[in-house]
Design a protein around this motif. Structure first.
Motif, short mmCIF file in Angstrom:
data_model
loop_
_atom_site.label_atom_id
_atom_site.label_comp_id
_atom_site.label_asym_id
_atom_site.label_seq_id
_atom_site.Cartn_x
_atom_site.Cartn_y
_atom_site.Cartn_z
N SER A 62 60.71 21.94 26.46
CA SER A 62 59.86 20.77 26.64
C SER A 62 60.26 19.73 25.62
N TYR A 109 53.32 21.18 24.43
CA TYR A 109 54.71 21.55 24.73
C TYR A 109 54.80 22.86 25.50
N ASN A 117 53.84 24.40 30.17
CA ASN A 117 54.53 24.83 31.40
C ASN A 117 54.80 26.33 31.37
N GLY A 167 63.69 23.88 32.41
CA GLY A 167 62.84 22.82 31.86
C GLY A 167 62.55 21.78 32.92
N ASP A 173 60.52 17.89 32.87
CA ASP A 173 59.82 16.91 32.06
C ASP A 173 59.50 15.67 32.89
#
Lengths: 407, 85
Positions: A105, A138, A141, A187, A189
């Motif tokens: 993150s 952060y 997720n 990841g 974002d």
């Protein structure tokens, strides 16, 4: 243990929802950068982004999850669903404590936080959502993916800006070495809201161009910064024996090697440590530079950083010694999602023997002696790929991927 | 302000924490625990926050988490409304 294999991929990117849609767009050089539509950019110097169109969270997620999730978490949850489905892994059939989640993150849930901060200063603290306590965080997720699928093995989050996608992949490998059977990693974002925008602009590397085709041009003589985007990828990585035990018959490739280095201070006069990251990753994989068939570049889009990357690549592989590509010029830089998506793209390139092009880039800057694949995709027999990523503040990471052994 | 009904509570829960995955909130849920309906303590804090703003009352967080069912939650709120009248 044996080297981990990737058995599932879930992608949400500005150029496509789902792996095959994204890959079809990417190999044809489709472009996903445009004017920001999510909020008014008139008062900001940066006006372009790689936005994901056509994602309706409520089509994929129960209404229970919507009040407690930022946009980027919704994207990540769907990417994880798709990755597990692609791997044929049913969470309820996996041993409860041997499957875990490690994501990267770069910023957390900015859009959610923006809305709650606005409620705080315009209406008062009693109007701030209780879910703000974790929705911005952060690690959210990782936590939400873990809860959704009951994956109670080792979990974690890595915060190394745009190198995060590779570093999370490596942390997942470490958990597999510790005995986990399956890890979800990668990841996703997104910070496309005014608060996220000013935070991104502050790094000083964003392009102020308003031309979607000229704003993000890594290695080009007209390089002028980068365009931010949203999305990324979640991957399923497994110990090969454990995958075979649950009946997995095909995989995308092997996680053969990795290294991370940290740059010396900017005023030290010493060079970037990116070259060392590449060399160490090749050592870790037991590879020679001549074994590598393609390099997926970080592609900062900032002239001095592009030059440093090109010099590192040429130092290891020789001038114009290996095909290099940066398909991320189609999506913008996706922060922790960027390198995760590059891993997915590299695995698909290995699968199909096709190097996707670097859209928009046409004229290499002086001193950039790399064989950049531009214009059309390039067919090649691909066995080994290197993925590079750098994070703001000095992070360098390199991953070596190898195509599955041919049956 | 008039008494809070179960229908009022369900509307607030749906808005603050989403619909239940496990039960029909329009059915008879007065004595079904929030836990069984799939709402955790944060969902209840969120629901209590909205209830306070809408009804102009104050509910302590400690007291809110003690209310395990819709009936107990409504008794708590309506007790406050009577006291304030």
């Amino acid at each position: 243990m044996n080297k981990p294999i990737v058995t599932g991929i879930g992608v949400l990117a500005p150029t496509g929802l789902g792996t095959e849609q994204y890959w079809a767009a990417t190999r044809n050089g489709a472009k996903g950068i445009g004017p920001v539509s999510r909020f008014e950019t008139e008062q900001y110097p940066v006006v372009l982004a790689g936005e994901i169109d056509g994602f309706e969270a409520r089509e994929h997620l129960a209404s229970r999850l919507l009040p407690q999730t930022d946009h980027m978490t919704r994207l990540a949850l769907v990417a994880a669903d798709w990755a597990l489905a692609d791997a044929g892994a049913k969470a309820e059939e996996l041993p409860e404590f041997s499957a875990g989640v490690v994501t990267a993150s770069a910023s957390g849930g900015f859009e959610f936080g923006h809305r709650e901060l606005e409620a705080l200063w315009s209406k008062g603290s009693e109007h701030v959502s209780a879910y703000q306590s974790f929705a911005w965080f952060y690690a959210v997720n990782t936590g939400q993916i873990s809860i959704r699928h009951g994956l109670r093995g080792a979990g974690g989050v890595v915060v190394t800006e745009q190198a995060g996608g590779l570093d999370a992949f490596a942390m997942a490998r470490r958990r597999l070495r510790d005995g986990a059977g399956l890890m979800l990693t990668g990841g996703v974002d997104s910070a496309l809201c005014p608060w996220g925008w000013v935070a991104q602009i502050a790094c000083g590397r964003l392009s102020t161009s308003a031309d979607p085709e000229r704003a993000y041009l890594p290695f080009d003589s007209a390089a002028n910064g980068f365009v931010p985007g949203e999305g990324g990828a979640i991957l399923v990585v497994e110990d090969p024996e454990s995958a075979a035990a649950r009946g997995v018959a095909r995989d995308y490739g092997t996680f053969a090697g990795y290294s991370a280095t940290f740059d010396p201070p900017p005023d030290s006069g010493r060079p970037s440590a990116l070259r060392r990251a590449i060399e160490n990753a090749l050592d870790d994989a037991g590879c020679q530079p001549s074994d590598v068939d393609v390099v997926f570049a970080d592609g900062a889009g900032v002239p001095e950083l592009d030059l440093a990357e090109a010099e590192a690549i040429s130092a290891v592989f020789g001038a114009n010694g290996v095909p290099v590509t940066a398909p991320k010029t189609a999506t913008g830089r996706l922060y922790s999602g960027g390198a995760a998506l590059d891993l997915a793209t590299a695995l698909l390139a290995l699968r199909d023997g096709l190097i996707p092009p670097t859209p928009n880039v046409s004229e290499l800057a002086p001193g950039i002696d790399i064989d950049l694949v531009t214009g059309q995709p390039r067919r090649a027999d691909l066995r080994t790929a290197v993925v590079l990523a750098r994070g703001y503040g000095g992070y360098n990471s390199a991953v070596v991927l190898r195509a599955p052994d041919k049956p | 302000m008039s008494e809070m009904t179960c229908t009022d509570l369900v509307a607030i829960i749906r808005e603050c924490a989403g619909d239940s995955d496990t039960a029909d909130l329009d059915g008879d849920i007065l004595d079904v625990s929030f836990e069984e309906l799939g709402y955790d303590s944060l969902a209840m804090l969120e629901t209590a926050g909205q209830t306070q703003r809408r009804y102009g009352i104050t509910l302590d967080d400690d007291v809110v988490v003690e209310a395990k069912t819709p009936r107990e939650f409504l008794d708590l709120v309506n007790g406050k409304l009577v006291a304030a009248a």
